[in-house]
Design an enzyme around this catalytic site. Structure first.
Site, mmCIF file in Angstrom:
data_model
loop_
_atom_site.group_PDB
_atom_site.id
_atom_site.type_symbol
_atom_site.label_atom_id
_atom_site.label_comp_id
_atom_site.label_asym_id
_atom_site.label_seq_id
_atom_site.Cartn_x
_atom_site.Cartn_y
_atom_site.Cartn_z
ATOM 1 N N ASP A 7 -14.950 -6.563 28.801
ATOM 2 C CA ASP A 7 -15.050 -6.564 27.334
ATOM 3 C C ASP A 7 -15.788 -7.825 26.907
ATOM 4 O O ASP A 7 -15.835 -8.813 27.643
ATOM 5 C CB ASP A 7 -13.666 -6.519 26.677
ATOM 6 C CG ASP A 7 -13.778 -6.389 25.162
ATOM 7 O OD1 ASP A 7 -14.511 -5.499 24.703
ATOM 8 O OD2 ASP A 7 -13.191 -7.199 24.432
ATOM 9 N N SER A 8 -16.336 -7.783 25.694
ATOM 10 C CA SER A 8 -16.999 -8.963 25.159
ATOM 11 C C SER A 8 -15.995 -10.109 24.994
ATOM 12 O O SER A 8 -16.383 -11.266 24.986
ATOM 13 C CB SER A 8 -17.627 -8.625 23.808
ATOM 14 O OG SER A 8 -16.640 -8.089 22.950
ATOM 15 N N TYR A 39 -20.097 -9.226 20.390
ATOM 16 C CA TYR A 39 -21.309 -8.479 20.724
ATOM 17 C C TYR A 39 -21.730 -7.568 19.558
ATOM 18 O O TYR A 39 -22.853 -7.091 19.511
ATOM 19 C CB TYR A 39 -21.049 -7.560 21.933
ATOM 20 C CG TYR A 39 -21.108 -8.213 23.294
ATOM 21 C CD1 TYR A 39 -21.035 -9.599 23.461
ATOM 22 C CD2 TYR A 39 -21.229 -7.434 24.437
ATOM 23 C CE1 TYR A 39 -21.077 -10.169 24.724
ATOM 24 C CE2 TYR A 39 -21.281 -7.998 25.704
ATOM 25 C CZ TYR A 39 -21.202 -9.360 25.843
ATOM 26 O OH TYR A 39 -21.249 -9.914 27.094
ATOM 27 N N GLY A 40 -20.771 -7.302 18.670
ATOM 28 C CA GLY A 40 -20.944 -6.265 17.648
ATOM 29 C C GLY A 40 -22.168 -6.402 16.765
ATOM 30 O O GLY A 40 -22.676 -5.414 16.242
ATOM 31 N N CYS A 70 -15.434 -2.269 26.166
ATOM 32 C CA CYS A 70 -16.060 -2.616 24.885
ATOM 33 C C CYS A 70 -16.881 -1.434 24.345
ATOM 34 O O CYS A 70 -17.766 -0.913 25.035
ATOM 35 C CB CYS A 70 -16.979 -3.808 25.133
ATOM 36 S SG CYS A 70 -17.866 -4.391 23.714
ATOM 37 N N THR A 72 -19.053 -1.543 21.912
ATOM 38 C CA THR A 72 -20.429 -1.961 21.657
ATOM 39 C C THR A 72 -21.243 -1.896 22.954
ATOM 40 O O THR A 72 -22.370 -1.381 22.968
ATOM 41 C CB THR A 72 -20.455 -3.381 21.063
ATOM 42 O OG1 THR A 72 -19.523 -3.442 19.980
ATOM 43 C CG2 THR A 72 -21.826 -3.757 20.566
ATOM 44 N N GLU A 155 -10.106 -12.267 15.782
ATOM 45 C CA GLU A 155 -10.390 -13.354 16.736
ATOM 46 C C GLU A 155 -9.849 -14.690 16.217
ATOM 47 O O GLU A 155 -9.411 -15.521 16.991
ATOM 48 C CB GLU A 155 -11.911 -13.492 16.950
ATOM 49 C CG GLU A 155 -12.536 -12.355 17.721
ATOM 50 C CD GLU A 155 -12.595 -12.601 19.221
ATOM 51 O OE1 GLU A 155 -12.708 -13.764 19.624
ATOM 52 O OE2 GLU A 155 -12.526 -11.607 19.974
ATOM 53 N N CYS A 189 -13.275 0.440 18.234
ATOM 54 C CA CYS A 189 -13.498 -0.962 18.622
ATOM 55 C C CYS A 189 -12.207 -1.455 19.252
ATOM 56 O O CYS A 189 -11.111 -1.186 18.738
ATOM 57 C CB CYS A 189 -13.842 -1.806 17.401
ATOM 58 S SG CYS A 189 -13.845 -3.578 17.752
ATOM 59 N N THR A 190 -12.356 -2.165 20.363
ATOM 60 C CA THR A 190 -11.179 -2.607 21.136
ATOM 61 C C THR A 190 -10.199 -3.463 20.340
ATOM 62 O O THR A 190 -9.019 -3.498 20.643
ATOM 63 C CB THR A 190 -11.659 -3.437 22.336
ATOM 64 O OG1 THR A 190 -12.569 -4.429 21.850
ATOM 65 C CG2 THR A 190 -12.328 -2.574 23.368
ATOM 66 N N HIS A 191 -10.702 -4.183 19.337
ATOM 67 C CA HIS A 191 -9.831 -5.096 18.583
ATOM 68 C C HIS A 191 -8.920 -4.384 17.584
ATOM 69 O O HIS A 191 -7.876 -4.895 17.228
ATOM 70 C CB HIS A 191 -10.673 -6.088 17.776
ATOM 71 C CG HIS A 191 -11.260 -7.194 18.582
ATOM 72 N ND1 HIS A 191 -12.136 -6.971 19.609
ATOM 73 C CD2 HIS A 191 -11.104 -8.537 18.503
ATOM 74 C CE1 HIS A 191 -12.494 -8.125 20.127
ATOM 75 N NE2 HIS A 191 -11.886 -9.096 19.474
HETATM 76 N N1 DGL Z 1 -15.241 -5.356 22.020
HETATM 77 C C1 DGL Z 1 -16.068 -5.003 20.921
HETATM 78 C C2 DGL Z 1 -16.078 -3.498 20.686
HETATM 79 O O1 DGL Z 1 -15.218 -2.787 21.124
HETATM 80 C C3 DGL Z 1 -15.635 -5.691 19.654
HETATM 81 C C4 DGL Z 1 -15.866 -7.160 19.672
HETATM 82 C C5 DGL Z 1 -17.302 -7.578 19.639
HETATM 83 O O2 DGL Z 1 -17.983 -7.358 18.628
HETATM 84 O O3 DGL Z 1 -17.711 -8.158 20.629
HETATM 85 O O4 DGL Z 1 -16.944 -3.002 20.041
#
Ligand code: DGL
Length: 270
Positions: A7-8, A39-40, A70, A72, A155, A189-191
């Site tokens: 993941d990012s 990364y988004g 992730c 993204t 975050e 999105c994972t978050h």
């Molecule tokens: N892990 C990213 C996703 O699932 C979210 C966080 C990011 O933007 O890096 O899209």
């Protein structure tokens, strides 16, 4: 061979938690590129370059099967890696994403055939969800909504503050204003599972919120059952190790905060 999870940053821990629950006997190696997250908002080329570096790093450490947790990275880099890089890196290696497994179950949840996707700007710009749903269930209307403030709020641990509620209401309302018949909203999105309760409260009653952890875990289990040659190579000691490109201490705290995991990550450079 351990199963790599990339993941990012921290968000993929929500996926890993579900993987650990569903596939408890397997060994996992998690890599969070926290130093370069999020990364988004990054371009296709950059997400691809960073994701490929992460994939190579996990492969060097014995992961021949990798899940891009992730969204993204799954949306912007997975296809290029599968088509262009894996044939060169090694035909015995596999990289899977989270978009396809999610899309495969959507059909069974929606009655109105109108689905909302909440995701990062990058995932929405890629239109991956619309494209993949269009292939499997062309009658479903897809409404993708970018939620650029959510990852920074999570975050920075500001998500439980009332200030965060404004942005939760803002994006959910924008989505529902585009189509009031949406009956399924995917947390793409994972978050976002971290603020799932708040998202549910902000949406009209009767709209089901779908998170990916369990879906991805079940899909991986099924994949392993169908690919015995890969499954047999997986080590099974129930162990998980963590790598981060940022501070070990920050990652340790975030893992405890986000998913209640007590871990000892190791810092690496990509
Ligand atoms: N892990 C990213 C996703 O699932 C979210 C966080 C990011 O933007 O890096 O899209």
């Amino acid at each position: 061979m351990r199963i790599g999870v990339f993941d990012s940053g921290y968000g993929g821990l929500t996926i890993l938690k579900a993987l650990r629950k569903e596939l408890s006997e397997y060994d996992f190696l998690y890599l969070g590129d926290n130093a370069r997250a999020p990364y988004g908002t990054r371009s296709f080329d950059v997400v691809y370059e960073y994701t490929l570096q992460a994939v190579k790093c996990l492969m060097e450490r014995g992961c021949d099967l990798i899940v891009l947790a992730c969204n993204t990275a799954s949306a912007k880099a997975l296809r290029s890696i599968q088509q262009n890089d894996l044939p060169i890196i090694g035909s015995d290696k596999r990289v899977l994403g989270v978009v396809r497994p999610t899309v495969e179950v959507i059909d069974q949840y929606t009655k109105s055939r109108k689905v909302g996707i909440l995701a990062t700007e990058g995932t929405v710009a890629s239109r991956s969800y619309s494209i993949e749903i269009g292939k499997l269930a062309p009658d479903i209307e897809v409404y993708e909504q970018a939620c650029p403030m959510w990852v920074p709020l999570i975050e920075n641990n500001e998500w439980s503050d009332v200030g965060a509620d404004y942005f939760i209401k803002k994006y959910t309302s924008e989505l529902m204003m585009r189509c009031s018949d949406i009956d399924i909203v995917v947390l793409g999105c994972t978050h976002y599972p971290i603020i799932k309760k708040k998202i549910e409260n902000a949406l009209p009653k009767g709209v089901k919120v779908l998170e990916q952890g369990e879906i991805v875990a079940k899909s991986l289990k099924d994949y392993l059952m169908r690919h015995k040659n890969i499954e047999e190579r997986c080590s099974k000691n129930g162990k998980i190790e963590f790598l981060t490109t940022e501070s070990e201490e920050k990652f340790r705290k975030a893992a405890l905060n986000f998913v209640g995991m007590e871990i000892n990550p190791i810092k690496i450079n990509l």
